[in-house]
Design an enzyme around this catalytic site. Sequence first.
Site, short mmCIF file in Angstrom:
data_model
loop_
_atom_site.label_atom_id
_atom_site.label_comp_id
_atom_site.label_asym_id
_atom_site.label_seq_id
_atom_site.Cartn_x
_atom_site.Cartn_y
_atom_site.Cartn_z
N GLU A 275 -59.08 69.02 -10.92
CA GLU A 275 -59.85 69.56 -12.05
C GLU A 275 -61.36 69.30 -11.88
OE1 GLU A 275 -56.48 68.73 -15.53
OE2 GLU A 275 -58.11 67.30 -15.25
N ARG A 278 -68.20 69.03 -12.62
CA ARG A 278 -69.57 68.66 -12.24
C ARG A 278 -69.88 68.91 -10.76
NH1 ARG A 278 -72.22 64.58 -14.77
NH2 ARG A 278 -70.25 63.88 -15.66
N ARG A 315 -77.80 65.14 -21.65
CA ARG A 315 -77.37 64.01 -20.80
C ARG A 315 -78.38 62.85 -20.75
NH1 ARG A 315 -76.53 64.12 -16.01
NH2 ARG A 315 -74.66 62.88 -15.96
N TYR A 319 -76.60 59.62 -22.15
CA TYR A 319 -76.12 58.68 -21.13
C TYR A 319 -77.26 58.01 -20.35
CZ TYR A 319 -72.12 62.01 -21.40
OH TYR A 319 -71.10 62.83 -21.80
N CYS A 361 -87.63 66.04 -32.80
CA CYS A 361 -88.17 64.87 -33.50
C CYS A 361 -87.25 63.66 -33.36
CB CYS A 361 -88.39 65.23 -34.97
SG CYS A 361 -89.63 66.50 -35.12
N TYR A 390 -72.55 70.42 -17.89
CA TYR A 390 -72.82 69.66 -19.11
C TYR A 390 -74.27 69.89 -19.58
CZ TYR A 390 -68.50 67.73 -17.38
OH TYR A 390 -67.21 67.61 -16.89
C1 LIG Z 1 -59.31 65.93 -18.26
C2 LIG Z 1 -60.56 66.22 -17.53
N1 LIG Z 1 -60.49 66.83 -16.34
C3 LIG Z 1 -61.60 67.14 -15.65
C4 LIG Z 1 -62.84 66.83 -16.11
C5 LIG Z 1 -64.04 67.23 -15.30
O1 LIG Z 1 -64.79 66.17 -14.86
P1 LIG Z 1 -65.95 66.45 -13.82
O2 LIG Z 1 -66.84 67.46 -14.39
O3 LIG Z 1 -66.63 65.16 -13.62
O4 LIG Z 1 -65.29 66.90 -12.56
C6 LIG Z 1 -62.97 66.16 -17.33
C7 LIG Z 1 -64.30 65.77 -17.84
O5 LIG Z 1 -64.49 65.15 -18.83
C8 LIG Z 1 -61.80 65.86 -18.07
O6 LIG Z 1 -61.86 65.25 -19.26
#
Ligand SMILES: Cc1ncc(COP(=O)(O)O)c(C=O)c1O
Length: 435
Positions: A275, A278, A315, A319, A361, A390
């Site tokens: 998955e 980023r 971000r 963060y 602000c 993001y």
């Molecule tokens: C369940 C799940 N999968 C995948 C991702 C993707 O993470 P990244 O963008 O760091 O690959 C996230 C990010 O929060 C997530 O919550």
Amino acid sequence: MDNSGFQYIDGHLHCDGIPVTDIAEEHGTPCFIYSKSTLLNRLNSFRNAFSKHDPLICFSVKSLANLSILRLIDKEDCGFDIVSGGELYRVLQAGGAPGKTVFAGVGKTEEEIKFALKHQVHMFNVESESEMRLIAHAAAETGHTAAVAIRVNPDVDARTHEKTTTGKKENKFGIDPETALELAKETRSMPGVILKGLHMHLGSPIYDTQPYVDGLKKIIEFKKLLEHDGLIIDTLNIGGGYCMSYTGREVLSPQDYADAIGPILTEAGADLILEPGRHIAAPSGILLTKTIHTKETGSGKKFIIVDAAMNNLLRPTLYDAFHRIWPADSPTGMPEVIDPEDSDNMRNFDTERVDVVGPVCESGDCLAKDRRLPALKTGDLLSIYDAGAYGQTMSSNYNGRPKAPEVITNGGSFVLISKRESYKDLIAGEELTCI
Ligand SMILES: Cc1ncc(COP(=O)(O)O)c(C=O)c1O
């Protein structure tokens, strides 16, 4: 370089060969600009690294959710990782395949579950006992079957920001192995539920392969326990979190991850789901912004006030995240590495220390603190790098600020893929009532 689509030619930043100033002239600033070549290159190099395992790549919609980009990713034969009914709706509108879509998230509602059942998503990544029972109930009520994976919380420290760590036992995500074991057995008495997989997602970004190795080993141990009880798991989903470089310094490549976990995956002998978000999306986009004012306090502190803000790129505020920033017109190009420690890389560049701030602000609306930048004046364009992930998905209308447009390159040209919001958009949906 991670974001190879963005290059200085004769001192001017280009995206896939197009001067970004041309895009700013047509669509104004702030503006998200995506490099199609970078996006596709990164997707393909990620896929190639894991090709031995023939994974289903489910692009994480939360990282970059524009419909045209989801469509492009779907055409690359990828699926999607979603966390809400709204994200599923986006995938469907983009023509994405629900049959290749996996649905995570700790708070799925009955309505969202029924929506996902109706469209037959590939798998629910289940995050609690309560959710599993709700899915079983919804499946029984609607006459659908739900393929599920249990999101196991392996209690592994991804060594990333505390707000983006998701695989430790104190985090809200996933189910601890003991509870998960009982729940897995319980699925036998849930007629509409088929337990097919195990899922983990440890956090993001992860700059080390070890958390994946540790997490995966725990998941596989758990898989064996289930098999001992006659519960066969045919899919392992190891989530996202694959890093990219926010500084220009070299970081792990997809091949490094694949090399570290490949042997464990081969031994596990299950279908693989990944998955990434980023890693693919972040370096594929910049947020182009314009200097509105410069100001210097009595004590000599300099501020560059730009037209992008925390509502466009949250971000840094959320963060303390670091993003490289550099003028789009720069006769000397840009330093190869810009990092918070401010090393020797700046030696050949004439710079001064400034804070780059937005108009919102909040003192927290600071895109770069105490950063070395060439002298800037009103009207100068700045690129905020690695804003593809993001960025727009986390943006808001705070302080009455319309969202920025999104533009992507296509061949030798560029196309608008979301319009700048208007003031009218800001109040759409509100009712003016005498109360
Ligand atoms: C369940 C799940 N999968 C995948 C991702 C993707 O993470 P990244 O963008 O760091 O690959 C996230 C990010 O929060 C997530 O919550």
